[in-house]
Design a protein around this motif. Structure first.
Motif, PDB file in Angstrom:
ATOM      1  N   CYS A   1      14.111 -14.224  45.494  1.00 22.47           N
ATOM      2  CA  CYS A   1      13.052 -14.543  46.451  1.00 22.47           C
ATOM      3  C   CYS A   1      12.767 -16.043  46.485  1.00 22.47           C
ATOM      4  CB  CYS A   1      11.787 -13.754  46.132  1.00 22.47           C
ATOM      5  SG  CYS A   1      11.048 -14.115  44.527  1.00 22.47           S
ATOM      6  N   ILE A   2      12.852 -16.717  45.342  1.00 25.96           N
ATOM      7  CA  ILE A   2      12.615 -18.166  45.308  1.00 25.96           C
ATOM      8  C   ILE A   2      13.747 -18.896  46.026  1.00 25.96           C
ATOM      9  CG2 ILE A   2      12.280 -20.182  43.834  1.00 25.96           C
ATOM     10  CD1 ILE A   2       9.962 -18.195  43.826  1.00 25.96           C
ATOM     11  N   ASP A   3      14.988 -18.442  45.813  1.00 29.60           N
ATOM     12  CA  ASP A   3      16.122 -19.030  46.538  1.00 29.60           C
ATOM     13  C   ASP A   3      15.929 -18.902  48.044  1.00 29.60           C
ATOM     14  OD1 ASP A   3      17.662 -19.975  44.429  1.00 29.60           O
ATOM     15  OD2 ASP A   3      18.616 -18.035  44.100  1.00 29.60           O
ATOM     16  N   LEU A   4      15.519 -17.720  48.475  1.00 36.69           N
ATOM     17  CA  LEU A   4      15.329 -17.486  49.904  1.00 36.69           C
ATOM     18  C   LEU A   4      14.175 -18.316  50.460  1.00 36.69           C
ATOM     19  CD1 LEU A   4      15.880 -13.622  49.905  1.00 36.69           C
ATOM     20  CD2 LEU A   4      17.366 -15.322  50.957  1.00 36.69           C
ATOM     21  N   ASN A   5      13.093 -18.411  49.701  1.00 37.59           N
ATOM     22  CA  ASN A   5      11.969 -19.245  50.136  1.00 37.59           C
ATOM     23  C   ASN A   5      12.418 -20.690  50.335  1.00 37.59           C
ATOM     24  OD1 ASN A   5      10.297 -17.059  50.046  1.00 37.59           O
ATOM     25  ND2 ASN A   5       9.149 -17.703  48.244  1.00 37.59           N
ATOM     26  N   LEU A   6      13.174 -21.204  49.368  1.00 36.93           N
ATOM     27  CA  LEU A   6      13.661 -22.586  49.470  1.00 36.93           C
ATOM     28  C   LEU A   6      14.577 -22.749  50.682  1.00 36.93           C
ATOM     29  CD1 LEU A   6      14.415 -23.421  45.727  1.00 36.93           C
ATOM     30  CD2 LEU A   6      12.684 -24.488  47.173  1.00 36.93           C
ATOM     31  N   ALA A   7      15.446 -21.763  50.902  1.00 30.87           N
ATOM     32  CA  ALA A   7      16.352 -21.828  52.051  1.00 30.87           C
ATOM     33  C   ALA A   7      15.563 -21.893  53.360  1.00 30.87           C
ATOM     34  CB  ALA A   7      17.282 -20.616  52.055  1.00 30.87           C
ATOM     35  N   MET A   8      14.519 -21.095  53.463  1.00 29.85           N
ATOM     36  CA  MET A   8      13.722 -21.075  54.693  1.00 29.85           C
ATOM     37  C   MET A   8      12.889 -22.343  54.844  1.00 29.85           C
ATOM     38  SD  MET A   8      12.500 -17.098  55.077  1.00 29.85           S
ATOM     39  CE  MET A   8      11.529 -17.151  53.571  1.00 29.85           C
ATOM     40  N   ILE A   9      12.325 -22.825  53.754  1.00 30.02           N
ATOM     41  CA  ILE A   9      11.530 -24.062  53.814  1.00 30.02           C
ATOM     42  C   ILE A   9      12.410 -25.233  54.250  1.00 30.02           C
ATOM     43  CG2 ILE A   9      10.309 -25.764  52.388  1.00 30.02           C
ATOM     44  CD1 ILE A   9       9.199 -23.355  50.778  1.00 30.02           C
ATOM     45  N   ILE A  10      13.616 -25.332  53.665  1.00 32.07           N
ATOM     46  CA  ILE A  10      14.541 -26.402  54.060  1.00 32.07           C
ATOM     47  C   ILE A  10      14.914 -26.261  55.539  1.00 32.07           C
ATOM     48  CG2 ILE A  10      16.913 -27.240  53.747  1.00 32.07           C
ATOM     49  CD1 ILE A  10      16.552 -26.666  50.740  1.00 32.07           C
ATOM     50  N   THR A  11      15.164 -25.039  55.982  1.00 26.70           N
ATOM     51  CA  THR A  11      15.527 -24.806  57.382  1.00 26.70           C
ATOM     52  C   THR A  11      14.402 -25.229  58.315  1.00 26.70           C
ATOM     53  OG1 THR A  11      16.948 -22.952  56.755  1.00 26.70           O
ATOM     54  CG2 THR A  11      16.227 -23.050  59.051  1.00 26.70           C
ATOM     55  N   ILE A  12      13.170 -24.867  57.991  1.00 21.77           N
ATOM     56  CA  ILE A  12      12.014 -25.244  58.815  1.00 21.77           C
ATOM     57  C   ILE A  12      11.890 -26.760  58.882  1.00 21.77           C
ATOM     58  CG2 ILE A  12       9.485 -25.186  58.947  1.00 21.77           C
ATOM     59  CD1 ILE A  12       9.691 -22.341  57.665  1.00 21.77           C
ATOM     60  N   ILE A  13      11.978 -27.415  57.738  1.00 19.47           N
ATOM     61  CA  ILE A  13      11.835 -28.877  57.688  1.00 19.47           C
ATOM     62  C   ILE A  13      12.964 -29.560  58.461  1.00 19.47           C
ATOM     63  CG2 ILE A  13      11.904 -30.888  56.156  1.00 19.47           C
ATOM     64  CD1 ILE A  13      10.494 -29.137  54.034  1.00 19.47           C
ATOM     65  N   VAL A  14      14.207 -29.109  58.233  1.00 21.47           N
ATOM     66  CA  VAL A  14      15.368 -29.736  58.879  1.00 21.47           C
ATOM     67  C   VAL A  14      15.299 -29.575  60.395  1.00 21.47           C
ATOM     68  CG1 VAL A  14      17.864 -29.522  59.200  1.00 21.47           C
ATOM     69  CG2 VAL A  14      16.908 -29.613  56.891  1.00 21.47           C
ATOM     70  N   GLU A  15      15.002 -28.374  60.858  1.00 17.75           N
ATOM     71  CA  GLU A  15      14.973 -28.127  62.309  1.00 17.75           C
ATOM     72  C   GLU A  15      13.883 -28.951  62.984  1.00 17.75           C
ATOM     73  OE1 GLU A  15      14.483 -24.320  65.339  1.00 17.75           O
ATOM     74  OE2 GLU A  15      15.603 -24.103  63.467  1.00 17.75           O
ATOM     75  N   ILE A  16      12.686 -28.945  62.409  1.00 13.51           N
ATOM     76  CA  ILE A  16      11.586 -29.704  63.004  1.00 13.51           C
ATOM     77  C   ILE A  16      11.894 -31.202  62.961  1.00 13.51           C
ATOM     78  CG2 ILE A  16       9.164 -30.367  62.685  1.00 13.51           C
ATOM     79  CD1 ILE A  16       8.593 -27.479  61.895  1.00 13.51           C
ATOM     80  N   PHE A  17      12.447 -31.687  61.847  1.00 17.45           N
ATOM     81  CA  PHE A  17      12.741 -33.121  61.719  1.00 17.45           C
ATOM     82  C   PHE A  17      13.786 -33.563  62.751  1.00 17.45           C
ATOM     83  CE2 PHE A  17      15.584 -36.419  60.071  1.00 17.45           C
ATOM     84  CZ  PHE A  17      14.674 -37.465  59.937  1.00 17.45           C
ATOM     85  N   ILE A  18      14.873 -32.803  62.879  1.00 15.94           N
ATOM     86  CA  ILE A  18      15.938 -33.188  63.816  1.00 15.94           C
ATOM     87  C   ILE A  18      15.409 -33.226  65.250  1.00 15.94           C
ATOM     88  CG2 ILE A  18      18.121 -32.436  64.855  1.00 15.94           C
ATOM     89  CD1 ILE A  18      18.948 -31.407  62.097  1.00 15.94           C
TER      90      ILE A  18
END
Length: 649
Positions: free
Chosen positions: A447-464
């Protein structure tokens, strides 16, 4: 079942005589409804003939549609104390009624009034004698079949109870998904679709071939991938001709996709987290007015933008469970998920990129083998030809400018707030979920791996998107809320994780019946969301343009199809408006013109005596309005449809 199929049934045949009383101004006939002695409106269905559907009734005469028959036959359930009601006005005409094939009786719907009614009692057929031998036999057969079903359920009751016990979670998830489906169904016909939705409906019209649909997507809808449009093309063939709930049926594909997404989300989250996070997540989904309005009620690719990210998340869970093994089945699922989300919306590419970056991190940490990149390469090779062709066409159509304004730094907060439907409780849960994930970052948990994956995805998509839209190419900004819909399930999973952590912290070892706590919390989430009120508010303020209402108004005007009348619409795209004008193919569409085409058309309007104007979305330009107002003057504007009536000076 008998209520649904209208059985056992009587038939009423109504024949418009095209005759009138000496004082009547016309020969119109409008059957309003059929009621019982408690004024309850009874269900009926038209089994023969074609009249215009009008708010549960049937109308002949005084309308602009062509191809109406003089006679219709309707079917209603047998019963007692029923009346068939006709709208009575000074324009009312005469009609002949026949009940169950009996001799005709003539009625007049003329009264010296603008709004009255005439009720005709129907014979009683609710008793045993009125049922008839065949109907009685059918009902007895139904009872026998029902008895057999009940008996089979009884003798297998232990197996059924065990099955229910073993699959409690799945049943709860199905019930919650059905609640979400009911919410969407109850509001799905509340307001009309808007122009971009009607564009998809026109491009994907059922009378086109698949090749035509693909060609039109590239030529007219290049900013949208084809998956949803192609799916709606095939789904539109299932929409009933002449249905009353036109907007609801247009949205039904998206409603079904999101209902499936509710259940799939619960299953996926249980696998990656636990059953409590799964149920909380599903409740957050069905109470998200941002989801319902922008995905559930969209007749565009947004309708798939909740289901596809969950499919992709499921593939990531399988890959994390496999580790370095890279099973062939998992690779196939991952490739399919990448293609599905990318062919749904181009922001799906950014979602995949964010997850790819996290998987690169896992590869660096030696938790993945280099083979993890294989699925990205295959999916890219399949997707790239479409992307290149579409990019070239889009550049040719839009050039270096797009209609969206560039964002500000405050826009980032607005997006995050919008993704959780501006619910303060959900925002708090997201923050807690984020900080708990950071706190437990070293724990080797799925669950922690998945949370990190989603947090990175949210940050990356919004930043780009932010960097591109604000700094790199602000004239071609792509920063708009609904483009980020694929991040909504990830945000709500983090919120659900945060809430589950809070509950676990305060109840661990203190409360035995932990399920009751989650039940109470589930009720709180549902009530606190006020989803129905906020959904109606958003439908009225965000994506509402009265194309359906305008079509109904024009259809009910007796002269809208006359040679000396012009129906003018300032903005429509493709032939999507014809869906409303024809009641999905029941009638031929009213002839209409999309704005004026240069000086010739502005001069040509002088041949008309009346103009109906629907000034919507992109309003008439100054030259067109001046040409209109120089030759015509306004006499009426319908408030509901916004159609304005002009007559020549």
């Amino acid at each position: 079942m008998n209520l649904f199929i209208v059985f056992p049934a009587d038939t009423v045949t109504i024949r418009a005589l095209d005759e009138k009383d000496s004082s009547s101004a016309a020969t119109y006939i409008t059957m309003q409804n059929i009621t019982d002695n408690n004024d309850t409106v009874l269900k009926y269905s038209v089994v023969d003939g074609k009249w215009l559907d009008t708010n549960g009734g049937q109308r002949w005469g005084g309308v602009s549609v062509t191809g109406l028959t003089d006679t219709i036959t309707i079917k209603l359930r047998k019963g007692n104390d029923r009346s068939i009601n006709f709208h009575a006005t000074r324009w009312g005409g005469k009609a002949a009624l026949s009940f169950n094939g009996s001799s005709e009786k003539v009625l007049s719907s003329y009264v010296d009034s603008d709004n009255d009614s005439v009720s005709i009692p129907l014979p009683n057929t609710g008793g045993i004698i009125g049922f008839g031998i065949i109907n009685i036999f059918a009902i007895v057969l139904e009872c026998i079949i029902l008895g057999i079903v009940i008996f089979c359920l009884y003798i297998h009751r232990i197996k059924i109870l065990n099955l229910i016990t073993e699959h409690q979670y799945e049943l709860v998830a199905i019930v919650i998904a059905l609640v979400g489906f009911t919410i969407m169904i109850s509001l799905g016909n509340y307001k009309s679709t808007w122009m971009d939705d009607s564009a998809t409906m026109g491009i994907a019209a059922k009378n086109r071939s698949l090749g035509e649909v693909i060609e039109l997507i590239l030529r007219e809808e290049s900013t949208t991938p084809p998956l949803y449009t192609v799916a709606w093309h095939y789904f539109s063939k299932l929409i009933p001709v002449g249905t009353g709930a036109l907007a609801l049926w247009a949205r039904m594909l998206s409603i079904i996709a999101n209902t499936i997404g509710f259940y799939v989300g619960a299953m996926v989250v249980r696998r990656g987290w636990n059953k409590y996070v799964g149920i909380i997540f599903e409740l957050f989904l069905i109470t998200s007015n941002a989801l319902i309005v922008n995905s559930g009620f969209a007749v565009r690719s947004y309708g798939f933008m909740i289901l596809m990210p969950l499919f992709l998340l499921y593939a990531i869970i399988l890959r994390l469970e496999d580790g370095k093994e890279n099973k062939t089945k998992t690779t196939v699922v991952h490739i399919s998920a990448i293609l599905a989300i990318c062919y749904t919306h181009y922001f799906g590419i950014l979602t995949c990129f964010g997850l790819f970056l996290y998987e690169c991190y896992l590869f660096i940490k030696k938790r993945y083998s280099y083979k993890f990149i294989f699925s990205y390469m295959v999916a890219g090779a399949v997707y790239l030809p479409w992307l290149i062709i579409n990019y070239l066409i889009t550049r040719e159509q839009w050039g270096n400018a797009f209609w969206i304004s560039p964002p500000t730094f405050g826009s980032i907060i607005d997006i995050l707030n919008w993704l959780v439907s501006s619910q303060e409780f959900a925002i708090l849960c997201v923050m807690i979920g984020f900080f708990v994930t950071i706190y437990k970052i070293r724990e080797a948990k799925l669950c922690i791996d998945l949370n990190l994956a989603m947090i990175i995805t949210i940050i990356v998509e919004i930043f780009i998107v932010f960097f591109y839209s604000k700094y790199l190419n602000p004239k071609s900004s792509v920063w708009t809320n609904r483009y980020f819909l694929n991040l909504l399930p990830y945000m709500l999973i983090i919120a659900s994780f945060g809430l589950e952590e809070i509950i676990s912290f305060f109840t661990n070892g203190r409360i035995k019946r932990i399920g009751f706590v989650y039940l109470v919390m589930s009720c709180f989430i549902f009530i606190n969301s006020n989803v129905t009120l906020y959904t109606k508010r958003d439908m009225e303020s965000s994506f509402y343009q009265p194309y359906r209402e305008a079509a109904e108004y024009l259809i009910n005007q007796p002269d809208a199809n006359s040679p000396d009348t012009l129906v003018l619409i300032s903005s429509t795209y493709s032939i999507g408006w014809d869906y409303y004008l024809t009641h999905n193919g029941k009638f031929e569409p009213i002839k209409y013109q999309k704005t004026f085409q240069g000086d010739f058309d502005r001069e040509n309007i002088k041949k008309y005596k009346k103009i109906y104007l629907l000034d919507i979305h992109i309003l008439l330009n100054d030259a067109d309005r001046m040409a209109l107002e120089e030759n015509f003057h306004q006499i009426y504007k319908d408030e509901k449809s916004t159609v304005t009536t002009y007559i020549r000076n």
